[in-house]
Design a protein around this motif. Structure first.
Motif, PDB file in Angstrom:
ATOM      1  N   ASN A  81      -5.934   0.261  -0.644  1.00  0.00           N
ATOM      2  CA  ASN A  81      -7.183  -0.426  -0.952  1.00  0.00           C
ATOM      3  C   ASN A  81      -8.335   0.039  -0.056  1.00  0.00           C
ATOM      4  O   ASN A  81      -8.340  -0.255   1.141  1.00  0.00           O
ATOM      5  CB  ASN A  81      -6.979  -1.934  -0.788  1.00  0.00           C
ATOM      6  CG  ASN A  81      -8.250  -2.709  -0.998  1.00  0.00           C
ATOM      7  OD1 ASN A  81      -9.024  -2.410  -1.898  1.00  0.00           O
ATOM      8  ND2 ASN A  81      -8.465  -3.711  -0.158  1.00  0.00           N
TER       9      ASN A  81
ATOM     10  N   HIS B   8     -12.919  -6.359   7.347  1.00  0.00           N
ATOM     11  CA  HIS B   8     -11.580  -5.944   6.901  1.00  0.00           C
ATOM     12  C   HIS B   8     -10.958  -6.985   5.981  1.00  0.00           C
ATOM     13  O   HIS B   8     -10.443  -6.665   4.896  1.00  0.00           O
ATOM     14  CB  HIS B   8     -10.687  -5.706   8.123  1.00  0.00           C
ATOM     15  CG  HIS B   8      -9.221  -5.658   7.828  1.00  0.00           C
ATOM     16  ND1 HIS B   8      -8.638  -4.620   7.130  1.00  0.00           N
ATOM     17  CD2 HIS B   8      -8.213  -6.530   8.125  1.00  0.00           C
ATOM     18  CE1 HIS B   8      -7.335  -4.848   7.011  1.00  0.00           C
ATOM     19  NE2 HIS B   8      -7.059  -5.991   7.602  1.00  0.00           N
ATOM     20  N   PHE B   9     -11.028  -8.248   6.388  1.00  0.00           N
ATOM     21  CA  PHE B   9     -10.381  -9.287   5.597  1.00  0.00           C
ATOM     22  C   PHE B   9     -11.131  -9.585   4.302  1.00  0.00           C
ATOM     23  O   PHE B   9     -10.537 -10.105   3.358  1.00  0.00           O
ATOM     24  CB  PHE B   9     -10.188 -10.554   6.429  1.00  0.00           C
ATOM     25  CG  PHE B   9      -9.111 -10.417   7.471  1.00  0.00           C
ATOM     26  CD1 PHE B   9      -7.814 -10.099   7.105  1.00  0.00           C
ATOM     27  CD2 PHE B   9      -9.393 -10.588   8.815  1.00  0.00           C
ATOM     28  CE1 PHE B   9      -6.813  -9.966   8.060  1.00  0.00           C
ATOM     29  CE2 PHE B   9      -8.402 -10.461   9.773  1.00  0.00           C
ATOM     30  CZ  PHE B   9      -7.109 -10.146   9.396  1.00  0.00           C
TER      31      PHE B   9
ATOM     32  N   VAL C 192      -9.323  -7.251   2.097  1.00  0.00           N
ATOM     33  CA  VAL C 192      -7.956  -7.713   1.849  1.00  0.00           C
ATOM     34  C   VAL C 192      -7.950  -8.844   0.827  1.00  0.00           C
ATOM     35  O   VAL C 192      -7.205  -8.816  -0.160  1.00  0.00           O
ATOM     36  CB  VAL C 192      -7.293  -8.182   3.161  1.00  0.00           C
ATOM     37  CG1 VAL C 192      -5.966  -8.885   2.873  1.00  0.00           C
ATOM     38  CG2 VAL C 192      -7.066  -7.012   4.106  1.00  0.00           C
TER      39      VAL C 192
ATOM     40  N   ILE D 119      -4.695 -15.363   3.332  1.00  0.00           N
ATOM     41  CA  ILE D 119      -4.305 -15.355   1.918  1.00  0.00           C
ATOM     42  C   ILE D 119      -3.850 -16.752   1.494  1.00  0.00           C
ATOM     43  O   ILE D 119      -4.222 -17.248   0.431  1.00  0.00           O
ATOM     44  CB  ILE D 119      -3.218 -14.302   1.657  1.00  0.00           C
ATOM     45  CG1 ILE D 119      -3.805 -12.896   1.798  1.00  0.00           C
ATOM     46  CG2 ILE D 119      -2.597 -14.493   0.273  1.00  0.00           C
ATOM     47  CD1 ILE D 119      -2.762 -11.795   1.817  1.00  0.00           C
TER      48      ILE D 119
ATOM     49  N   GLN E  47      -3.521 -12.022   8.275  1.00  0.00           N
ATOM     50  CA  GLN E  47      -3.704 -11.744   6.853  1.00  0.00           C
ATOM     51  C   GLN E  47      -2.965 -12.780   6.009  1.00  0.00           C
ATOM     52  O   GLN E  47      -3.516 -13.325   5.041  1.00  0.00           O
ATOM     53  CB  GLN E  47      -3.181 -10.347   6.537  1.00  0.00           C
ATOM     54  CG  GLN E  47      -3.067 -10.033   5.055  1.00  0.00           C
ATOM     55  CD  GLN E  47      -2.501  -8.647   4.809  1.00  0.00           C
ATOM     56  OE1 GLN E  47      -3.183  -7.649   5.021  1.00  0.00           O
ATOM     57  NE2 GLN E  47      -1.247  -8.567   4.376  1.00  0.00           N
TER      58      GLN E  47
ATOM     59  N   GLU F  97      -7.962  -9.744  14.637  1.00  0.00           N
ATOM     60  CA  GLU F  97      -8.120  -8.541  13.826  1.00  0.00           C
ATOM     61  C   GLU F  97      -9.554  -8.388  13.326  1.00  0.00           C
ATOM     62  O   GLU F  97     -10.047  -7.275  13.150  1.00  0.00           O
ATOM     63  CB  GLU F  97      -7.169  -8.582  12.634  1.00  0.00           C
ATOM     64  CG  GLU F  97      -5.703  -8.412  12.974  1.00  0.00           C
ATOM     65  CD  GLU F  97      -5.438  -7.039  13.561  1.00  0.00           C
ATOM     66  OE1 GLU F  97      -5.506  -6.044  12.819  1.00  0.00           O
ATOM     67  OE2 GLU F  97      -5.190  -6.969  14.776  1.00  0.00           O
TER      68      GLU F  97
ATOM     69  N   GLN G  54     -10.657  -2.403   2.460  1.00  0.00           N
ATOM     70  CA  GLN G  54     -10.207  -3.017   3.704  1.00  0.00           C
ATOM     71  C   GLN G  54     -10.198  -2.037   4.871  1.00  0.00           C
ATOM     72  O   GLN G  54      -9.859  -2.411   5.991  1.00  0.00           O
ATOM     73  CB  GLN G  54      -8.819  -3.643   3.532  1.00  0.00           C
ATOM     74  CG  GLN G  54      -7.669  -2.663   3.353  1.00  0.00           C
ATOM     75  CD  GLN G  54      -6.395  -3.374   2.970  1.00  0.00           C
ATOM     76  OE1 GLN G  54      -6.285  -3.957   1.891  1.00  0.00           O
ATOM     77  NE2 GLN G  54      -5.411  -3.352   3.869  1.00  0.00           N
TER      78      GLN G  54
ATOM     79  N   MET H 245       0.831  -1.200   0.000  1.00  0.00           N
ATOM     80  CA  MET H 245       0.000   0.000   0.000  1.00  0.00           C
ATOM     81  C   MET H 245       0.868   1.255   0.000  1.00  0.00           C
ATOM     82  O   MET H 245       0.396   2.344   0.347  1.00  0.00           O
ATOM     83  CB  MET H 245      -0.960  -0.001   1.203  1.00  0.00           C
ATOM     84  CG  MET H 245      -2.014  -1.086   1.119  1.00  0.00           C
ATOM     85  SD  MET H 245      -3.561  -0.696   1.976  1.00  0.00           S
ATOM     86  CE  MET H 245      -2.987  -0.458   3.651  1.00  0.00           C
TER      87      MET H 245
ATOM     88  N   ASP I  23       1.875  -9.208   9.477  1.00  0.00           N
ATOM     89  CA  ASP I  23       0.425  -9.339   9.320  1.00  0.00           C
ATOM     90  C   ASP I  23       0.084 -10.826   9.253  1.00  0.00           C
ATOM     91  O   ASP I  23      -0.317 -11.351   8.216  1.00  0.00           O
ATOM     92  CB  ASP I  23      -0.027  -8.612   8.052  1.00  0.00           C
ATOM     93  CG  ASP I  23       0.163  -7.113   8.160  1.00  0.00           C
ATOM     94  OD1 ASP I  23      -0.475  -6.502   9.024  1.00  0.00           O
ATOM     95  OD2 ASP I  23       0.972  -6.562   7.392  1.00  0.00           O
TER      96      ASP I  23
ATOM     97  N   VAL J  39      -6.334  -8.792  -2.996  1.00  0.00           N
ATOM     98  CA  VAL J  39      -5.233  -9.720  -3.272  1.00  0.00           C
ATOM     99  C   VAL J  39      -5.615 -10.675  -4.397  1.00  0.00           C
ATOM    100  O   VAL J  39      -4.800 -10.972  -5.279  1.00  0.00           O
ATOM    101  CB  VAL J  39      -4.818 -10.481  -1.994  1.00  0.00           C
ATOM    102  CG1 VAL J  39      -3.825 -11.599  -2.334  1.00  0.00           C
ATOM    103  CG2 VAL J  39      -4.194  -9.519  -0.991  1.00  0.00           C
TER     104      VAL J  39
END
Length: 273
Positions: free
Chosen positions: A55, A121-122, A125, A154, A150, A114, A58, A27, A147, A129
């Motif tokens: 982004n 939020h995720f 993300v 992913i 995260q 988180e 998120q 970012m 992170d 991604v």
């Protein structure tokens, strides 16, 4: 270095690139931690692609989207000096349309830690991604362990959706005094930065306790909270690599995490054991 600002420009830049592609999504507000990811990608791939995109999906209402540090000129120079072949620098319109298909985080792992204070939020993300991986189609994509949740999500998305990319976890890079590098560190005043060292100190304490034979999670968390006081601690957690809670540390399969506010700045950190 080629700078691409749209999906079409990125695809054109990638045409004719032979061999492996290493990808580092960011970012922006690049620091030494980002450079370590780029250097790893450069050392293990024929072509290196970096993306810079703040982004919006998120960020939750009231979070720091509008204030998130942006340093275009400096970031471009860092990429150039680091040997990046293609820099993808899209705007929001290049990445998102209207009434889009949604990517959602898992019902459990996406809404703990988180995900408790940042619900949704995720989703953002994973969505961005997914878009970036589909555009770049890298051989390997590099993400920092800082992170950790995260990173785990992913990796799960890539596995669940049968995506042909290797996710490469990279160690957290720290200042000499132990503070984990983060783009949000610029928000800290001098006094707050000193207070922020309590996060890494608490994690170091957890490591020392385990090395001395203390494996009970409740004991470790109590010692961490003593060190973190009087910060506004959002959570301390000790989980396995699948982000399942533990009662005792499992050497080789444990992550110790902390999230706390220092002034108005929310910081996270962790250590893998």
């Amino acid at each position: 270095m080629i700078i691409a600002r749209s999906a079409t420009e990125l695809r054109d830049a990638l045409k004719g690139k032979n061999g492996s592609i290493g990808f580092v999504p960011t970012m922006g507000a690049l620091h030494i931690g980002h450079r370590s990811l780029i250097e790893a990608a450069r050392g293990n791939n024929d072509t290196v692609v970096v993306s810079i995109f703040v982004n919006p999906t998120q960020f939750l209402p009231g979070e720091d989207l509008s204030k998130y540090p942006r340093r275009e000129e400096a970031d471009f120079k860092i990429c150039e000096l680091s040997g990046v072949d293609i820099l993808f620098y899209p705007d929001v319109q290049a990445m998102y349309g209207e009434d889009e298909v949604r990517i959602t985080a898992p019902d459990v792992r996406g809404y703990i830690l988180e995900g408790v204070s940042r619900p949704g939020h995720f989703d953002g993300v994973l969505t961005v991604v997914m878009k970036l991986l589909n555009l770049v189609r890298p051989t390997r994509a590099y993400f920092g362990k800082k992170d950790a949740q995260q990173l785990a999500l992913i990796a799960q998305m890539v596995e669940n959706l049968f995506m042909d990319v290797e996710i490469v976890p990279m160690e957290t890079v720290r200042e000499k005094d132990g503070l984990a590098l983060s783009s949000r560190n610029v928000y800290l005043s001098g006094e707050e930065r000193t207070e922020a060292l309590k996060l890494s100190a608490a994690l170091k304490c957890s490591t020392n306790m385990v090395m001395q034979g203390t494996l009970e999670v409740t004991e470790i968390q109590k010692a961490m909270m003593d060190i973190l006081a009087p910060l506004e601690v959002e959570y301390t957690a000790i989980v396995n690599r699948r982000f399942e809670s533990l009662s005792r540390v499992l050497i080789g399969d444990t992550i110790v995490l902390v999230a706390a506010r220092v002034g108005s700045t929310r910081l996270i950190d962790n250590v893998w054991m």
